[in-house]
Motif scaffolding. Structure first.
Motif, PDB file in Angstrom:
ATOM      1  N   PRO A  85       0.836  -1.209   0.000  1.00  0.00           N
ATOM      2  CA  PRO A  85       0.000   0.000   0.000  1.00  0.00           C
ATOM      3  C   PRO A  85       0.864   1.250   0.000  1.00  0.00           C
ATOM      4  N   SER A  86       0.402   2.269  -0.714  1.00  0.00           N
ATOM      5  CA  SER A  86       1.181   3.503  -0.839  1.00  0.00           C
ATOM      6  C   SER A  86       1.007   4.429   0.346  1.00  0.00           C
ATOM      7  N   ARG A  87      -0.053   4.266   1.116  1.00  0.00           N
ATOM      8  CA  ARG A  87      -0.270   5.133   2.272  1.00  0.00           C
ATOM      9  C   ARG A  87      -1.157   4.403   3.285  1.00  0.00           C
ATOM     10  N   PRO A  88      -1.045   4.777   4.546  1.00  0.00           N
ATOM     11  CA  PRO A  88      -1.878   4.135   5.566  1.00  0.00           C
ATOM     12  C   PRO A  88      -3.309   4.632   5.520  1.00  0.00           C
ATOM     13  N   GLU A  89      -4.187   3.852   6.089  1.00  0.00           N
ATOM     14  CA  GLU A  89      -5.583   4.242   6.184  1.00  0.00           C
ATOM     15  C   GLU A  89      -6.001   4.233   7.643  1.00  0.00           C
ATOM     16  N   PRO A  90      -7.087   4.916   7.988  1.00  0.00           N
ATOM     17  CA  PRO A  90      -7.562   4.876   9.369  1.00  0.00           C
ATOM     18  C   PRO A  90      -7.830   3.440   9.814  1.00  0.00           C
ATOM     19  N   GLU A  91      -7.443   3.125  11.036  1.00  0.00           N
ATOM     20  CA  GLU A  91      -7.645   1.801  11.616  1.00  0.00           C
ATOM     21  C   GLU A  91      -7.021   0.697  10.761  1.00  0.00           C
ATOM     22  N   ALA A  92      -5.889   1.021  10.135  1.00  0.00           N
ATOM     23  CA  ALA A  92      -5.215   0.026   9.301  1.00  0.00           C
ATOM     24  C   ALA A  92      -4.717  -1.148  10.135  1.00  0.00           C
ATOM     25  N   PHE A  93      -4.349  -0.882  11.388  1.00  0.00           N
ATOM     26  CA  PHE A  93      -3.834  -1.962  12.233  1.00  0.00           C
ATOM     27  C   PHE A  93      -4.929  -2.991  12.508  1.00  0.00           C
ATOM     28  N   ALA A  94      -6.125  -2.529  12.815  1.00  0.00           N
ATOM     29  CA  ALA A  94      -7.237  -3.442  13.040  1.00  0.00           C
ATOM     30  C   ALA A  94      -7.544  -4.228  11.768  1.00  0.00           C
ATOM     31  N   ALA A  95      -7.420  -3.556  10.624  1.00  0.00           N
ATOM     32  CA  ALA A  95      -7.647  -4.240   9.355  1.00  0.00           C
ATOM     33  C   ALA A  95      -6.604  -5.327   9.135  1.00  0.00           C
ATOM     34  N   ALA A  96      -5.363  -5.032   9.538  1.00  0.00           N
ATOM     35  CA  ALA A  96      -4.303  -6.028   9.405  1.00  0.00           C
ATOM     36  C   ALA A  96      -4.605  -7.259  10.262  1.00  0.00           C
ATOM     37  N   LEU A  97      -5.104  -7.035  11.471  1.00  0.00           N
ATOM     38  CA  LEU A  97      -5.458  -8.161  12.334  1.00  0.00           C
ATOM     39  C   LEU A  97      -6.597  -8.985  11.737  1.00  0.00           C
ATOM     40  N   ARG A  98      -7.522  -8.319  11.070  1.00  0.00           N
ATOM     41  CA  ARG A  98      -8.605  -9.063  10.413  1.00  0.00           C
ATOM     42  C   ARG A  98      -8.054  -9.926   9.284  1.00  0.00           C
ATOM     43  N   ASP A  99      -7.067  -9.383   8.572  1.00  0.00           N
ATOM     44  CA  ASP A  99      -6.465 -10.181   7.507  1.00  0.00           C
ATOM     45  C   ASP A  99      -5.690 -11.374   8.074  1.00  0.00           C
ATOM     46  N   VAL A 100      -5.049 -11.170   9.211  1.00  0.00           N
ATOM     47  CA  VAL A 100      -4.373 -12.304   9.856  1.00  0.00           C
ATOM     48  C   VAL A 100      -5.397 -13.381  10.207  1.00  0.00           C
ATOM     49  N   ARG A 101      -6.518 -12.943  10.735  1.00  0.00           N
ATOM     50  CA  ARG A 101      -7.580 -13.886  11.117  1.00  0.00           C
ATOM     51  C   ARG A 101      -8.169 -14.597   9.903  1.00  0.00           C
ATOM     52  N   ASP A 102      -8.443 -13.836   8.832  1.00  0.00           N
ATOM     53  CA  ASP A 102      -9.183 -14.388   7.704  1.00  0.00           C
ATOM     54  C   ASP A 102      -8.307 -15.010   6.621  1.00  0.00           C
ATOM     55  N   LEU A 103      -7.050 -14.534   6.512  1.00  0.00           N
ATOM     56  CA  LEU A 103      -6.177 -15.015   5.449  1.00  0.00           C
ATOM     57  C   LEU A 103      -5.025 -15.877   5.950  1.00  0.00           C
ATOM     58  N   ILE A 104      -4.400 -15.439   7.029  1.00  0.00           N
ATOM     59  CA  ILE A 104      -3.182 -16.113   7.481  1.00  0.00           C
ATOM     60  C   ILE A 104      -3.489 -17.364   8.302  1.00  0.00           C
ATOM     61  N   LEU A 105      -4.310 -17.224   9.328  1.00  0.00           N
ATOM     62  CA  LEU A 105      -4.567 -18.365  10.207  1.00  0.00           C
ATOM     63  C   LEU A 105      -5.145 -19.582   9.487  1.00  0.00           C
ATOM     64  N   PRO A 106      -6.031 -19.402   8.508  1.00  0.00           N
ATOM     65  CA  PRO A 106      -6.511 -20.589   7.800  1.00  0.00           C
ATOM     66  C   PRO A 106      -5.451 -21.254   6.930  1.00  0.00           C
ATOM     67  N   GLY A 107      -4.312 -20.575   6.729  1.00  0.00           N
ATOM     68  CA  GLY A 107      -3.284 -21.113   5.842  1.00  0.00           C
ATOM     69  C   GLY A 107      -2.007 -21.534   6.531  1.00  0.00           C
ATOM     70  N   VAL A 108      -2.018 -21.618   7.852  1.00  0.00           N
ATOM     71  CA  VAL A 108      -0.808 -22.059   8.558  1.00  0.00           C
ATOM     72  C   VAL A 108      -1.060 -23.395   9.236  1.00  0.00           C
ATOM     73  N   THR A 109       0.042 -24.102   9.511  1.00  0.00           N
ATOM     74  CA  THR A 109      -0.029 -25.286  10.368  1.00  0.00           C
ATOM     75  C   THR A 109      -0.002 -24.781  11.803  1.00  0.00           C
ATOM     76  N   HIS A 110      -0.942 -25.211  12.599  1.00  0.00           N
ATOM     77  CA  HIS A 110      -1.074 -24.688  13.958  1.00  0.00           C
ATOM     78  C   HIS A 110      -0.233 -25.529  14.926  1.00  0.00           C
ATOM     79  N   TRP A 111       0.991 -25.060  15.103  1.00  0.00           N
ATOM     80  CA  TRP A 111       1.962 -25.806  15.908  1.00  0.00           C
ATOM     81  C   TRP A 111       1.563 -25.890  17.377  1.00  0.00           C
ATOM     82  N   GLN A 112       0.742 -24.968  17.843  1.00  0.00           N
ATOM     83  CA  GLN A 112       0.315 -25.016  19.242  1.00  0.00           C
ATOM     84  C   GLN A 112      -0.956 -25.840  19.423  1.00  0.00           C
ATOM     85  N   SER A 113      -1.464 -26.416  18.341  1.00  0.00           N
ATOM     86  CA  SER A 113      -2.678 -27.218  18.447  1.00  0.00           C
ATOM     87  C   SER A 113      -2.453 -28.441  19.335  1.00  0.00           C
TER      88      SER A 113
END
Length: 505
Positions: A85-113
């Motif tokens: 992204p070329s510039r930040p947006e309001p509440e970008a950090f919260a948006a990043a956490l949503r992407d971690v939840r929706d994009l990253i977590l479903p695509g990792v092996t859960h080593w703490q499982s």
């Protein structure tokens, strides 16, 4: 979790991953008001609460995730933009956490499982995670004593604490003339020890004979050793992998080691380094340290390193002290606290009997900018000279298997790894399988592992091929694993085995 039905966009364009303000494009400079927020205490507190809540929710719902994701290579790239992204947006950090939840977590092996049994654990804990956050927040760079005196001295104290907790010989501790440090990985620890051994030997026989140096391990030794040997300049053909056998419980034979070393000496070569293992990756085999050290002692100046990456943590239990009997004769020993001692990755502790050998091989000339008047005249430790980097961080199944006659425990269990396999029908009838039958038995167990790991809410296990025998590996040790998870995992194994055998007729 199901794939997300949406993702964030910038100006209606490609999806993005919610960049945080600190990650700016190189073509623009943040305004003064923006940079002030990068380490603003109130902003840190606000965002920190979001992260802690996110992680806490993740741990609370960890059991609901499939242990291993059902994704194909390139799945994530299709959801992310080609450019940052070329510039930040309001509440970008919260948006990043949503992407971690929706994009990253479903695509990792859960080593703490609690159902992750495929690999040795990457154990975690509340204190470990928060300690990691504390170190990241303070963010010092303790490459010399002067750069961060408290960080250096704390590390010296802690490695001695840990060494005593593991019942290591006094000769490996600072208190006994040795010393330790915390590195990133076992590969790094082995490489540092190997380079120290190499330079010490070449100082004795001459640098031109580097091509004559030979290193030794077993065919069960982790490949990190062979990689370290190549980095250290040891020719591939001078890395002796000594075969092990089931009769010796896949441990390195002192007799076979002696024969290999003597053959090299007779050929005019120079034995340099032995890597013994306490708890091999394949079956957690334990090499006989005392006897191997006795063999190495016949070739003066040969360095003996003990790789206890996994099983080293078990040394805190008095009943396991015998697995390093004879360790007072070794030159170095390493273990990964991040595997089984609830410390976050990465935390590999290594101890050496002669720290001066490390410093001689890895030390740097003290640049003027690194000097400090307070350190002059004192024998301080500069940890930059103990590793390859300058910048550094402040950092019940067995009985179940035997209770089902269709299965066998292939290798003796010493720690928390159970190696087992499904017997082929001829084996269960007491008939030898032969070469062709062994191949069929291996295929049978490959199919079993595939079926077990394909269970959507089932366990995640791995395999090993040792002595021509394919076996399933169940490594128990996740922080959240309870007895019920082990029993549920074994039930899945039994059900899948029944299904496979029924289809085979």
């Amino acid at each position: 979790m199901a794939p997300p039905s949406h993702c964030h966009t910038i100006n209606g364009g490609a999806p993005r991953n919610g960049a945080i303000p600190a990650v700016e494009t190189t073509t623009s400079t943040p305004a003064a008001s923006d940079t002030a927020l990068l380490l603003d205490a109130d902003e840190f507190r606000r965002l920190g609460h979001q992260v802690v809540d996110f992680i806490a929710d993740y741990y609370a719902g960890l059991g609901d995730y499939p242990v291993h994701p059902s994704v194909t290579p390139g799945f994530l790239r299709r959801h992310l933009p080609a450019d940052a992204p070329s510039r930040p947006e309001p509440e970008a950090f919260a948006a990043a956490l949503r992407d971690v939840r929706d994009l990253i977590l479903p695509g990792v092996t859960h080593w703490q499982s609690p159902r992750h049994f495929a690999h040795f654990p990457a154990s975690s804990s509340t204190v470990g995670a928060l300690g990691e956050a504390l170190a990241a927040g303070i963010n010092v760079v303790p490459f010399t004593w002067a750069a961060s005196p408290a960080a250096t001295e704390l590390e010296m104290v802690v490695v001695d604490w840990l060494g005593r907790a593991l019942h290591l010989p006094e000769s490996l501790l600072f208190a006994g003339g040795g010393g330790g440090t915390i590195l990133g990985t076992s590969c790094e620890a082995i490489l540092c020890a190997l380079v120290a051994a190499r330079d010490r030997k070449l100082a004795e026989i001459g640098a031109r004979r580097i091509g004559d140096l030979v290193v030794y391990c077993s065919d069960q030794t982790h490949f990190a050793f062979r990689k370290a040997a190549r980095i250290a300049g040891i020719p591939r053909e001078h890395c002796r992998e000594i075969p092990t056998c089931r009769d010796d419980v896949f441990a390195l034979s002192p007799t076979a080691l002696h024969a290999a070393m003597q053959a090299d000496v007779d050929a005019g070569l120079v034995p340099l380094f032995l890597c013994a293992t306490v708890g091999t990756t394949q079956t957690t085999a334990v090499d006989p340290v005392r006897e191997l050290c006795a063999v190495a002692a016949r070739h003066g100046g040969m360095w003996v390193h003990v790789d206890a990456a996994y099983a080293g943590s078990a040394l805190v239990c008095p009943e396991f002290r015998d697995v390093i009997a004879g360790a007072e004769a070794v030159d170095s020993l390493s273990m990964n606290a991040h595997k089984w001692l609830l410390a976050n990755n990465d935390c590999c502790a290594v101890w050496v009997a002669a720290p001066s050998a490390l410093v001689a091989a890895l030390g740097t000339e003290q640049e003027y900018i690194l000097r400090d008047a307070a350190a002059e005249g004192h024998d301080v430790v500069d940890y930059k000279d103990w590793g390859t980097t300058l910048t550094r961080r402040f950092r019940a199944l067995k009985a179940m298997v035997r209770g089902d006659a269709r299965f066998e425990v292939v290798a003796p269990r010493r720690f928390a790894l159970v190696c087992f396999r499904l017997r082929s029908p001829p084996e269960r009838l007491g008939v030898g399988v032969g070469v062709g039958g062994e191949k069929a038995a291996n295929e049978l167990n490959r199919r079993l592992l595939e079926e077990v790991n394909a269970a959507s809410s089932g366990p995640y296990m791995s395999s090993a091929m040792v002595g021509g025998v394919y076996m399933l590996r169940c490594a128990i040790g996740s922080t959240l694993t309870e007895e019920r998870h082990v029993r549920e995992a074994w039930k899945v194994v039994q059900e899948r085995a029944t299904s496979i055998l029924r289809k085979r007729g």
